[in-house]
Scaffold this motif. Structure first.
Motif, mmCIF file in Angstrom:
data_model
loop_
_atom_site.group_PDB
_atom_site.id
_atom_site.type_symbol
_atom_site.label_atom_id
_atom_site.label_comp_id
_atom_site.label_asym_id
_atom_site.label_seq_id
_atom_site.Cartn_x
_atom_site.Cartn_y
_atom_site.Cartn_z
ATOM 1 N N TYR A 201 45.210 42.140 45.085
ATOM 2 C CA TYR A 201 46.505 41.832 45.696
ATOM 3 C C TYR A 201 46.777 40.322 45.646
ATOM 4 O O TYR A 201 47.887 39.889 45.317
ATOM 5 C CB TYR A 201 46.519 42.330 47.137
ATOM 6 C CG TYR A 201 47.901 42.457 47.735
ATOM 7 C CD1 TYR A 201 48.641 43.629 47.586
ATOM 8 C CD2 TYR A 201 48.469 41.408 48.458
ATOM 9 C CE1 TYR A 201 49.908 43.762 48.138
ATOM 10 C CE2 TYR A 201 49.733 41.533 49.009
ATOM 11 C CZ TYR A 201 50.450 42.710 48.850
ATOM 12 O OH TYR A 201 51.703 42.822 49.394
ATOM 13 N N ARG A 202 45.757 39.525 45.962
ATOM 14 C CA ARG A 202 45.922 38.063 45.910
ATOM 15 C C ARG A 202 46.203 37.598 44.486
ATOM 16 O O ARG A 202 46.997 36.681 44.251
ATOM 17 C CB ARG A 202 44.672 37.378 46.464
ATOM 18 C CG ARG A 202 44.443 37.617 47.956
ATOM 19 C CD ARG A 202 43.296 36.761 48.462
ATOM 20 N NE ARG A 202 42.916 37.154 49.816
ATOM 21 C CZ ARG A 202 41.837 37.857 50.119
ATOM 22 N NH1 ARG A 202 41.017 38.249 49.150
ATOM 23 N NH2 ARG A 202 41.566 38.172 51.364
ATOM 24 N N ALA A 203 45.518 38.223 43.533
ATOM 25 C CA ALA A 203 45.749 37.851 42.131
ATOM 26 C C ALA A 203 47.184 38.158 41.718
ATOM 27 O O ALA A 203 47.820 37.361 41.002
ATOM 28 C CB ALA A 203 44.770 38.605 41.229
ATOM 29 N N ARG A 204 47.708 39.282 42.178
ATOM 30 C CA ARG A 204 49.098 39.626 41.869
ATOM 31 C C ARG A 204 50.056 38.626 42.532
ATOM 32 O O ARG A 204 51.065 38.247 41.939
ATOM 33 C CB ARG A 204 49.404 41.041 42.369
ATOM 34 C CG ARG A 204 48.649 42.156 41.626
ATOM 35 C CD ARG A 204 49.247 42.406 40.243
ATOM 36 N NE ARG A 204 48.609 43.531 39.576
ATOM 37 C CZ ARG A 204 49.031 44.795 39.650
ATOM 38 N NH1 ARG A 204 50.090 45.089 40.383
ATOM 39 N NH2 ARG A 204 48.400 45.741 39.002
ATOM 40 N N MET A 205 49.741 38.208 43.745
ATOM 41 C CA MET A 205 50.584 37.209 44.416
ATOM 42 C C MET A 205 50.589 35.908 43.630
ATOM 43 O O MET A 205 51.640 35.286 43.432
ATOM 44 C CB MET A 205 50.059 36.922 45.835
ATOM 45 C CG MET A 205 50.319 38.019 46.840
ATOM 46 S SD MET A 205 50.190 37.433 48.556
ATOM 47 C CE MET A 205 48.629 36.612 48.559
ATOM 48 N N ASN A 206 49.427 35.503 43.180
ATOM 49 C CA ASN A 206 49.309 34.234 42.459
ATOM 50 C C ASN A 206 50.011 34.267 41.113
ATOM 51 O O ASN A 206 50.373 33.216 40.565
ATOM 52 C CB ASN A 206 47.835 33.870 42.277
ATOM 53 C CG ASN A 206 47.142 33.607 43.605
ATOM 54 O OD1 ASN A 206 47.795 33.286 44.598
ATOM 55 N ND2 ASN A 206 45.825 33.743 43.617
ATOM 56 N N ALA A 207 50.204 35.458 40.572
ATOM 57 C CA ALA A 207 50.850 35.587 39.267
ATOM 58 C C ALA A 207 52.370 35.625 39.365
ATOM 59 O O ALA A 207 53.056 35.573 38.340
ATOM 60 C CB ALA A 207 50.340 36.848 38.569
ATOM 61 N N LEU A 208 52.908 35.691 40.577
ATOM 62 C CA LEU A 208 54.366 35.692 40.735
ATOM 63 C C LEU A 208 54.942 34.370 40.233
ATOM 64 O O LEU A 208 54.367 33.299 40.447
ATOM 65 C CB LEU A 208 54.739 35.881 42.213
ATOM 66 C CG LEU A 208 54.415 37.241 42.841
ATOM 67 C CD1 LEU A 208 54.688 37.205 44.340
ATOM 68 C CD2 LEU A 208 55.225 38.353 42.175
ATOM 69 N N ASP A 209 56.065 34.459 39.556
ATOM 70 C CA ASP A 209 56.707 33.264 38.995
ATOM 71 C C ASP A 209 57.558 32.591 40.083
ATOM 72 O O ASP A 209 58.740 32.882 40.246
ATOM 73 C CB ASP A 209 57.574 33.659 37.793
ATOM 74 C CG ASP A 209 58.154 32.440 37.081
ATOM 75 O OD1 ASP A 209 57.660 31.316 37.320
ATOM 76 O OD2 ASP A 209 59.111 32.616 36.303
#
Length: 312
Positions: A201-209
């Motif tokens: 989940y954190r990785a997905r957050m960090n990948a947000l543009d």
């Protein structure tokens, strides 16, 4: 960064998400997950130190308060998941859309049926503090969807962490069934490993543009979400204190948590839903007052003296 071996953002019903064992070695201080972690530390500590949460962790939680907390969660998650569904295809939130794994509304419905019965909808209402929280979630989802991640992060990551501690405390303190009735909210059956899911989940957050300004606004919104939660905790704490004070002062008996609290005329009156208090409860409470007990004792003594004189 973690990656899903069998990933689905919702997936098919019954599918369980599994994850590779990976470490967050590549996290940067400018990543959203790190900014949220550091930027909400103070709010997180404040929330943990509210009286309601401290009492809860010590196992000092009345069943009626736990039921009211469950009601507040139901309205909160109903709003949050409605807005998440609305924005499931929006690039500013879509990567964080995990309805199968995270959504709590259905679990909360099961808990409310357990506590209030099949007609639970007729017995619950959204409190003032919860309504303010709900209104903000709807505003964000409809007008500032880039901030929705703040509310999802604050709720779901907490549920997968400290929420699991609260589950055990509640089950033990309230003597809830070992079949986990009443605590379905805390059960994430479609997450095989909570720690690895949180990494994903954190990785997905960090990948947000997202630009720097938007990230700062998300951190600010997360702190606001914590404040809303603390207002709900304070509201529950006030209810708990009033019940305790009434019991200590020899007032009306505290509701034992069985059945619908609003069926007791006294509590219905306190909630603005009924007229005078329960006559039986009032009589019992009055009899507990020291002055009344003294008068009763004097009356008994006089009666006993009169009876003895008559017999002689």
């Amino acid at each position: 960064m973690p990656s899903a071996m069998e990933g689905s953002e919702g997936g098919e019903e019954g599918e369980i998400l599994r994850y590779e064992e990976t470490e967050d070695n590549n996290v940067s201080p400018t990543d959203l997950s790190e900014l949220l972690k550091e930027g909400t530390k103070e709010s997180h500590d404040c929330a943990e130190n509210t009286q309601f949460v401290k009492d809860f962790l010590k196992g000092r939680i009345k069943k009626e308060l736990f039921k009211l907390a469950t009601v507040a969660l139901y309205f909160t998650y109903s709003a949050l998941e409605e807005e998440m569904d609305r924005n499931k295809d929006n690039p500013v939130f879509a990567p964080l859309y995990f309805p199968l794994e995270l959504h709590r509304k259905e679990a909360l419905v099961k808990d409310l049926k357990y506590f209030y019965g099949e007609d639970w909808k007729e017995k619950v209402q959204c409190s003032e503090a919860t309504q303010q929280y709900v209104d903000r979630i709807h505003h964000v989802g409809q007008h500032e969807p880039e901030l929705l991640v703040a509310h999802a992060y604050t709720r779901y990551m907490g549920d997968l962490s400290g929420g699991q501690v609260l589950k055990k405390v509640a089950q033990r303190a309230l003597k809830l069934p070992s079949t986990e009735e009443g605590i379905q909210f805390y059960m994430f059956d479609n997450i095989s490993n909570a720690q690895q899911f949180k990494q994903l989940y954190r990785a997905r957050m960090n990948a947000l543009d997202l630009d720097k300004n938007t990230k700062e606004r998300i951190v600010e919104e997360a702190n606001r979400a914590f404040r809303f939660n603390m207002q709900v905790f304070d509201e529950l704490d006030k209810i708990g204190r009033s019940l305790t004070e009434e019991a200590q002062d020899g007032g009306f008996p505290v509701h034992d948590g069985k059945g619908d609290i609003r069926k007791c005329p006294y509590y219905a009156d306190k909630l603005g839903k009924a007229g005078p208090g329960c006559p039986y409860h009032a009589a019992v409470a009055l009899a507990k007052q020291p002055l009344v007990q003294l008068v009763l004792a004097a009356c008994v003594a006089v009666a006993a003296g009169a009876a003895a004189w008559y017999i002689l």
